[in-house]
Design a protein around this motif. Structure first.
Motif, PDB file in Angstrom:
ATOM      1  N   HIS A 109      74.015  -7.355  71.568  1.00  0.00           N
ATOM      2  CA  HIS A 109      74.574  -6.771  72.792  1.00  0.00           C
ATOM      3  C   HIS A 109      75.923  -6.117  72.486  1.00  0.00           C
ATOM      4  O   HIS A 109      76.672  -6.598  71.643  1.00  0.00           O
ATOM      5  CB  HIS A 109      74.749  -7.846  73.875  1.00  0.00           C
ATOM      6  CG  HIS A 109      74.898  -7.252  75.244  1.00  0.00           C
ATOM      7  ND1 HIS A 109      76.112  -6.782  75.709  1.00  0.00           N
ATOM      8  CD2 HIS A 109      73.996  -7.001  76.222  1.00  0.00           C
ATOM      9  CE1 HIS A 109      75.939  -6.285  76.928  1.00  0.00           C
ATOM     10  NE2 HIS A 109      74.662  -6.398  77.268  1.00  0.00           N
ATOM     11  N   VAL A 110      76.200  -5.014  73.173  1.00  0.00           N
ATOM     12  CA  VAL A 110      77.496  -4.350  72.988  1.00  0.00           C
ATOM     13  C   VAL A 110      78.623  -5.285  73.435  1.00  0.00           C
ATOM     14  O   VAL A 110      78.407  -6.189  74.239  1.00  0.00           O
ATOM     15  CB  VAL A 110      77.616  -3.031  73.801  1.00  0.00           C
ATOM     16  CG1 VAL A 110      76.730  -1.959  73.259  1.00  0.00           C
ATOM     17  CG2 VAL A 110      77.354  -3.260  75.271  1.00  0.00           C
ATOM     18  N   ALA A 111      79.810  -5.035  72.933  1.00  0.00           N
ATOM     19  CA  ALA A 111      80.965  -5.830  73.353  1.00  0.00           C
ATOM     20  C   ALA A 111      81.253  -5.562  74.831  1.00  0.00           C
ATOM     21  O   ALA A 111      80.940  -4.485  75.342  1.00  0.00           O
ATOM     22  CB  ALA A 111      82.187  -5.448  72.510  1.00  0.00           C
ATOM     23  N   THR A 112      81.798  -6.549  75.501  1.00  0.00           N
ATOM     24  CA  THR A 112      82.126  -6.356  76.929  1.00  0.00           C
ATOM     25  C   THR A 112      83.523  -6.900  77.236  1.00  0.00           C
ATOM     26  O   THR A 112      84.023  -7.795  76.568  1.00  0.00           O
ATOM     27  CB  THR A 112      81.122  -7.089  77.852  1.00  0.00           C
ATOM     28  OG1 THR A 112      81.070  -8.461  77.495  1.00  0.00           O
ATOM     29  CG2 THR A 112      79.752  -6.464  77.807  1.00  0.00           C
ATOM     30  N   TRP A 113      84.097  -6.311  78.274  1.00  0.00           N
ATOM     31  CA  TRP A 113      85.301  -6.864  78.880  1.00  0.00           C
ATOM     32  C   TRP A 113      84.814  -7.750  80.000  1.00  0.00           C
ATOM     33  O   TRP A 113      83.922  -7.350  80.743  1.00  0.00           O
ATOM     34  CB  TRP A 113      86.142  -5.785  79.550  1.00  0.00           C
ATOM     35  CG  TRP A 113      86.652  -4.683  78.727  1.00  0.00           C
ATOM     36  CD1 TRP A 113      85.995  -3.528  78.413  1.00  0.00           C
ATOM     37  CD2 TRP A 113      87.956  -4.577  78.166  1.00  0.00           C
ATOM     38  NE1 TRP A 113      86.813  -2.715  77.686  1.00  0.00           N
ATOM     39  CE2 TRP A 113      88.031  -3.337  77.520  1.00  0.00           C
ATOM     40  CE3 TRP A 113      89.074  -5.418  78.161  1.00  0.00           C
ATOM     41  CZ2 TRP A 113      89.169  -2.907  76.862  1.00  0.00           C
ATOM     42  CZ3 TRP A 113      90.202  -4.981  77.514  1.00  0.00           C
ATOM     43  CH2 TRP A 113      90.253  -3.745  76.866  1.00  0.00           C
ATOM     44  N   LYS A 114      85.398  -8.896  80.136  1.00  0.00           N
ATOM     45  CA  LYS A 114      85.054  -9.742  81.263  1.00  0.00           C
ATOM     46  C   LYS A 114      86.184  -9.599  82.268  1.00  0.00           C
ATOM     47  O   LYS A 114      87.352  -9.505  81.878  1.00  0.00           O
ATOM     48  CB  LYS A 114      84.941 -11.185  80.789  1.00  0.00           C
ATOM     49  CG  LYS A 114      84.256 -12.104  81.762  1.00  0.00           C
ATOM     50  CD  LYS A 114      83.883 -13.375  80.995  1.00  0.00           C
ATOM     51  CE  LYS A 114      83.684 -14.574  81.878  1.00  0.00           C
ATOM     52  NZ  LYS A 114      82.887 -14.397  83.038  1.00  0.00           N
ATOM     53  N   GLU A 115      85.770  -9.565  83.536  1.00  0.00           N
ATOM     54  CA  GLU A 115      86.744  -9.413  84.608  1.00  0.00           C
ATOM     55  C   GLU A 115      87.932 -10.360  84.375  1.00  0.00           C
ATOM     56  O   GLU A 115      87.733 -11.553  84.182  1.00  0.00           O
ATOM     57  CB  GLU A 115      86.036  -9.745  85.914  1.00  0.00           C
ATOM     58  CG  GLU A 115      86.839  -9.561  87.148  1.00  0.00           C
ATOM     59  CD  GLU A 115      86.066 -10.117  88.332  1.00  0.00           C
ATOM     60  OE1 GLU A 115      84.892  -9.751  88.522  1.00  0.00           O
ATOM     61  OE2 GLU A 115      86.649 -10.941  89.039  1.00  0.00           O
ATOM     62  N   GLY A 116      89.121  -9.840  84.360  1.00  0.00           N
ATOM     63  CA  GLY A 116      90.315 -10.672  84.157  1.00  0.00           C
ATOM     64  C   GLY A 116      90.736 -10.760  82.702  1.00  0.00           C
ATOM     65  O   GLY A 116      91.855 -11.152  82.415  1.00  0.00           O
ATOM     66  N   ASP A 117      89.857 -10.392  81.753  1.00  0.00           N
ATOM     67  CA  ASP A 117      90.215 -10.453  80.327  1.00  0.00           C
ATOM     68  C   ASP A 117      91.164  -9.320  79.959  1.00  0.00           C
ATOM     69  O   ASP A 117      91.187  -8.284  80.612  1.00  0.00           O
ATOM     70  CB  ASP A 117      88.969 -10.290  79.438  1.00  0.00           C
ATOM     71  CG  ASP A 117      88.171 -11.568  79.363  1.00  0.00           C
ATOM     72  OD1 ASP A 117      88.592 -12.558  79.980  1.00  0.00           O
ATOM     73  OD2 ASP A 117      87.119 -11.562  78.689  1.00  0.00           O
ATOM     74  N   VAL A 118      91.905  -9.533  78.880  1.00  0.00           N
ATOM     75  CA  VAL A 118      92.745  -8.441  78.407  1.00  0.00           C
ATOM     76  C   VAL A 118      92.202  -7.854  77.113  1.00  0.00           C
ATOM     77  O   VAL A 118      92.769  -6.937  76.544  1.00  0.00           O
ATOM     78  CB  VAL A 118      94.212  -8.873  78.203  1.00  0.00           C
ATOM     79  CG1 VAL A 118      94.903  -9.079  79.522  1.00  0.00           C
ATOM     80  CG2 VAL A 118      94.285 -10.125  77.337  1.00  0.00           C
ATOM     81  N   LYS A 119      91.062  -8.405  76.638  1.00  0.00           N
ATOM     82  CA  LYS A 119      90.474  -7.890  75.393  1.00  0.00           C
ATOM     83  C   LYS A 119      88.963  -8.032  75.489  1.00  0.00           C
ATOM     84  O   LYS A 119      88.459  -9.016  76.023  1.00  0.00           O
ATOM     85  CB  LYS A 119      91.034  -8.714  74.216  1.00  0.00           C
ATOM     86  CG  LYS A 119      90.485  -8.355  72.865  1.00  0.00           C
ATOM     87  CD  LYS A 119      91.287  -7.231  72.215  1.00  0.00           C
ATOM     88  CE  LYS A 119      90.730  -6.881  70.831  1.00  0.00           C
ATOM     89  NZ  LYS A 119      90.193  -5.554  70.708  1.00  0.00           N
ATOM     90  N   TRP A 120      88.255  -7.050  74.955  1.00  0.00           N
ATOM     91  CA  TRP A 120      86.796  -7.153  74.953  1.00  0.00           C
ATOM     92  C   TRP A 120      86.350  -8.171  73.916  1.00  0.00           C
ATOM     93  O   TRP A 120      87.093  -8.512  73.002  1.00  0.00           O
ATOM     94  CB  TRP A 120      86.164  -5.784  74.683  1.00  0.00           C
ATOM     95  CG  TRP A 120      86.744  -5.072  73.499  1.00  0.00           C
ATOM     96  CD1 TRP A 120      87.707  -4.111  73.512  1.00  0.00           C
ATOM     97  CD2 TRP A 120      86.431  -5.289  72.104  1.00  0.00           C
ATOM     98  NE1 TRP A 120      88.020  -3.711  72.241  1.00  0.00           N
ATOM     99  CE2 TRP A 120      87.244  -4.416  71.353  1.00  0.00           C
ATOM    100  CE3 TRP A 120      85.551  -6.125  71.419  1.00  0.00           C
ATOM    101  CZ2 TRP A 120      87.201  -4.351  69.957  1.00  0.00           C
ATOM    102  CZ3 TRP A 120      85.503  -6.067  70.035  1.00  0.00           C
ATOM    103  CH2 TRP A 120      86.317  -5.182  69.326  1.00  0.00           C
ATOM    104  N   ARG A 389      93.236  -3.787  85.591  1.00  0.00           N
ATOM    105  CA  ARG A 389      93.880  -4.349  84.400  1.00  0.00           C
ATOM    106  C   ARG A 389      93.037  -3.986  83.157  1.00  0.00           C
ATOM    107  O   ARG A 389      93.569  -3.576  82.125  1.00  0.00           O
ATOM    108  CB  ARG A 389      93.938  -5.835  84.637  1.00  0.00           C
ATOM    109  CG  ARG A 389      94.658  -6.771  83.768  1.00  0.00           C
ATOM    110  CD  ARG A 389      95.983  -6.485  83.253  1.00  0.00           C
ATOM    111  NE  ARG A 389      97.097  -7.083  83.955  1.00  0.00           N
ATOM    112  CZ  ARG A 389      98.355  -6.745  83.690  1.00  0.00           C
ATOM    113  NH1 ARG A 389      98.627  -5.830  82.786  1.00  0.00           N
ATOM    114  NH2 ARG A 389      99.333  -7.300  84.325  1.00  0.00           N
ATOM    115  N   ILE A 390      91.738  -4.160  83.299  1.00  0.00           N
ATOM    116  CA  ILE A 390      90.839  -3.850  82.172  1.00  0.00           C
ATOM    117  C   ILE A 390      90.859  -2.350  81.880  1.00  0.00           C
ATOM    118  O   ILE A 390      90.973  -1.922  80.731  1.00  0.00           O
ATOM    119  CB  ILE A 390      89.400  -4.326  82.488  1.00  0.00           C
ATOM    120  CG1 ILE A 390      89.343  -5.852  82.455  1.00  0.00           C
ATOM    121  CG2 ILE A 390      88.394  -3.719  81.520  1.00  0.00           C
ATOM    122  CD1 ILE A 390      88.003  -6.432  82.821  1.00  0.00           C
TER     123      ILE A 390
END
Ligand code: DCP
Ligand code: CA
Length: 694
Positions: A109-120, A389-390
């Motif tokens: 799976h491709v990398a993802t940002w999670k809601e609230g994260d500052v890094k994928w 933020r993301i």
């Protein structure tokens, strides 16, 4: 073969002792040195990485490249390596179908940002899909590899004569003309001149009769009137040298980074691009000048660059064919009549293999976009801010790569697009000059744009948010150092405090499962919307439009959104009724701002047991509107804070536009006032603002 070595040529044969003259002149040779687009000896290459995202994952994970691997985005496949393609897999199959056809398939799976994260981050595909509502795809890992590959190519080519254009995340064009010219003069000193009688229009001597060594290149067959027995001319020699250079470049990329790529080599960009797709993977195809007509006549013209989208469809409809061969007999005048003068002449030439477009190394990113479609829609400012933020982190990391910190380039404006149902609202603001751009500063700016949407009303539910920066300028002076951009120190803290408490420690994201069908339908609608608001090239297909190009780089999970052309929508009647919302009740009916809803809302709300009284403005509202109402106060506080900031430079005008379905004729101001707004809205600074101060 190393391109610095002389190329093997057989001695002049006895039958060709008569002085032979080339079709090309000394003038042509000198325009080759300058890389002139009209030079008939010009040589262009197009390099395209094989199954790019899939190779990125294979390389990143250190896997055996002969193992079948596909890159997954939610439940679909977006890149499939060649071993997996041997099982009949393509982008249209689902993960489940792919695994049935090829049980040993590695799905990453491709990398993802999670809601609230500052890094994928990378994670499990099933988990990502379960959390589709709170995650956003990141293409950063692929952009990183793309940059490394570009750097290897640029480092390998001689710096004084290189012309490299990044055409997409995994494609480059090379204009090899000047480099080839240099090698030709080294190998064939007789070309150094001077020309007979000092006349540059004199023909060049013919090249030695030779069996050109094309190594493992795929050679497109020659046109009918030519044969391999005909002696080559300098255009064949030039293209041969170019193919040697390209072979070396490809080998370098493989040795340094372990990526394979395919290439096309020909006299222009359009043919080179068709060539690179001709034989994949890990091959290069040469289309000599004498092979162009043969090569093109078998083609569907919809495969040609810029004819893959709407323009191609229009031509198919107008001339009732999709093949180049059937367009060739049509006179230029007929093309012009049907398609306009410019497009008609362009088409006439392009199907004959003529394309003078330049390889443009200075093609720079014009804007960057980060976006997310929400399914289900989001309903609170708190969640929206986490996405902002993301988006900001995503865009900021790309700005750093663009050299913003070193003052090489900097964007002038920030734009926010907000979509609710069929209605899109856009807000934009100049990025203040004279201060360094920081991630925090960008976030504050993005929040202020969102605040404007919230103050306008009807911000929720929101189906799509996108943030972009644009209007890049070169080498702007005045980036005074990190930290001095926008609001800082106490002001910044005050703004932070104005955020809902939950912002500091994000609550768990809403996790709702979304069925495939729903997404498919939703994407269908999205495509409609994007076409309406697209300012892009009408000739580009949907995928071409959302591809990363140097002109506009961005990504969102499902759909590219073109930036709204400036000012568009200002004259659009706004929507009073949103198809996704229940019909507005009487108190929300349109009217002038002064007549507006507050009183009836109050009455209505008082009668309802599900009402609440706002402690800040004493307005009673249906409980269902509480969240939106609180957002309203937040947005307003944010604006007031910024307006009164002692550090604020002179006011800058923000632009705002609305597009959407035409239902009723209410003004943007009248729209949505009943919901979250207290009656105080209708007077003084509390009123919906159209200006922001920084
Ligand atoms: N891509 C995507 N969605 C598409 C097409 C492509 O996300 N509809 C992404 C994944 C690809 C990358 O862009 O790896 C490059 O696109 P290409 O069309 O060049 O396809 P590949 O590089 O995967 O394969 P090929 O070997 O055919 O070039
Ligand atoms: Ca590719």
């Amino acid at each position: 073969m190393d391109s610095s070595q002389p190329f093997a040529s057989s001695p002049v044969s006895p039958t060709t002792r008569l002085p032979r003259r080339s079709k090309y002149t000394y003038k042509h040779l000198s325009t080759l040195a300058q890389g002139a687009p009209t030079c008939p000896l010009r040589v262009i290459a197009h390099i395209d990485l094989d199954a790019f995202y899939a190779q990125c994952e294979t390389v990143r994970l250190g896997l055996d490249p002969t193992k079948p691997l596909a890159v997954q985005q939610w439940q679909g496949l977006i890149a499939i390596n060649y071993p997996a393609r041997a099982f009949g897999l393509n982008r249209h199959v689902t993960v489940a179908e792919a695994k049935e056809k090829c049980p040993e398939l590695i799905c990453q799976h491709v990398a993802t940002w999670k809601e609230g994260d500052v890094k994928w981050s990378y994670g499990d595909g099933d988990e990502a899909f379960r959390e589709i509502a709170s995650r956003k795809v990141s293409l950063d890992p692929y952009r990183l590899q793309s940059r490394k590959i570009l750097a290897v190519i640029k480092e390998f080519l001689p710096v004084d004569v290189q012309k490299v254009e990044k055409a997409s995340i995994d494609e480059v064009f090379l204009d090899l003309s000047a480099q080839v010219h240099g090698i030709m003069l080294e190998r064939y000193p007789e070309l150094k001149g001077p020309p007979p009688y000092d006349d540059p229009s004199e023909p060049l001597p013919r090249p030695p009769t030779t069996a050109l060594d094309w190594a493992a290149d795929a050679l497109v067959d020659l046109d009918k009137e030519h044969s391999e027995e005909n002696d080559p001319d300098w255009d064949d020699v030039a293209i041969l040298i170019a193919s040697e250079i390209v072979r070396d470049v490809r080998r370098e990329v493989f040795e340094k980074l372990h990526f394979t790529c395919s290439a096309g080599i020909s006299k222009n960009k359009m043919l080179a691009k068709l060539g690179s797709a001709h034989k994949k993977p890990n091959s290069q195809t040469v289309i000599r000048n004498r092979a162009v007509q043969h090569f093109l006549s078998d083609f569907k013209f919809t495969k040609i660059r810029n004819l893959g989208g709407k323009l191609g469809d229009e031509i198919v409809a107008a001339f009732n064919t999709d093949t180049v061969a059937e367009l060739l007999p049509i006179p230029i005048e007929q093309f012009k009549r049907t398609l306009s003068d410019d497009t008609g002449s362009w088409l006439y030439n392009i199907i004959r293999g003529e394309d003078n477009s330049e390889v443009n190394p200075r093609t720079q990113i014009k804007s960057m976009l980060s976006a997310k479609s929400f399914r289900p829609s989001i309903n609170t400012l708190d969640v929206a801010c986490k996405w902002l933020r993301i988006f900001v982190a995503d865009i900021y990391s790309r700005l750093v790569e663009e050299g913003v910190l070193e003052n090489k380039r900097r964007p002038k404006t920030m734009n926010l697009h907000h979509r609710q149902g069929a209605q899109t609202r856009s807000k934009s603001v100049p990025i203040p000059l004279g201060r360094a751009i920081t991630e925090e500063g960008m976030f504050e700016l993005a929040k202020s744009l969102l605040a404007q949407v919230v103050v306008d009303g009807r911000a929720w539910p929101c189906a799509n948010l996108s943030l972009s920066v644009g209007g890049f300028e070169e080498g702007v002076q005045g980036n005074k150092g990190i930290g001095s951009f926008l609001v800082r120190g106490d002001d910044a803290k005050a703004l932070q405090n104005a955020q809902p408490k939950a912002e500091a420690t994000p609550p768990p994201a809403k996790r709702r499962r979304v069925d495939d069908n729903g997404i498919a339908k939703f994407f269908g609608t999205m495509r409609e919307d994007s076409r309406e608001s697209s300012g892009g090239d009408p000739g580009l297909s949907d995928y071409e439009q959302r591809q990363e190009t140097p002109q506009q780089v961005g990504h969102q999970d499902e759909q590219w959104i073109e930036e709204e052309p400036e000012g568009r929508g200002l004259n659009h009647p706004s929507s009073d009724a949103d198809p996704l919302l229940p019909p507005p009740s009487a108190q929300f009916a349109s009217g002038t701002p002064e007549e507006a809803a507050p009183q009836p809302v109050l009455q209505d709300a008082q009668e309802s047991p599900d009402s609440y009284t706002c402690p800040r403005c004493s307005t009673r509202l249906p409980i269902i509107d509480q969240a939106e109402h609180e957002d309203f106060h937040f947005a307003q506080d944010l604006q007031n804070k910024q307006t009164t900031s002692p550090r604020a430079p002179p006011p800058s005008t923000t632009k705002s536009s609305t597009t959407g379905s035409v239902r009723g004729g209410g003004s943007a101001r009248g729209r949505g006032r009943g919901r979250g707004r207290p009656s105080a809205m209708s007077s003084g600074p509390e009123r919906g603002q159209k200006r922001l101060h920084f």
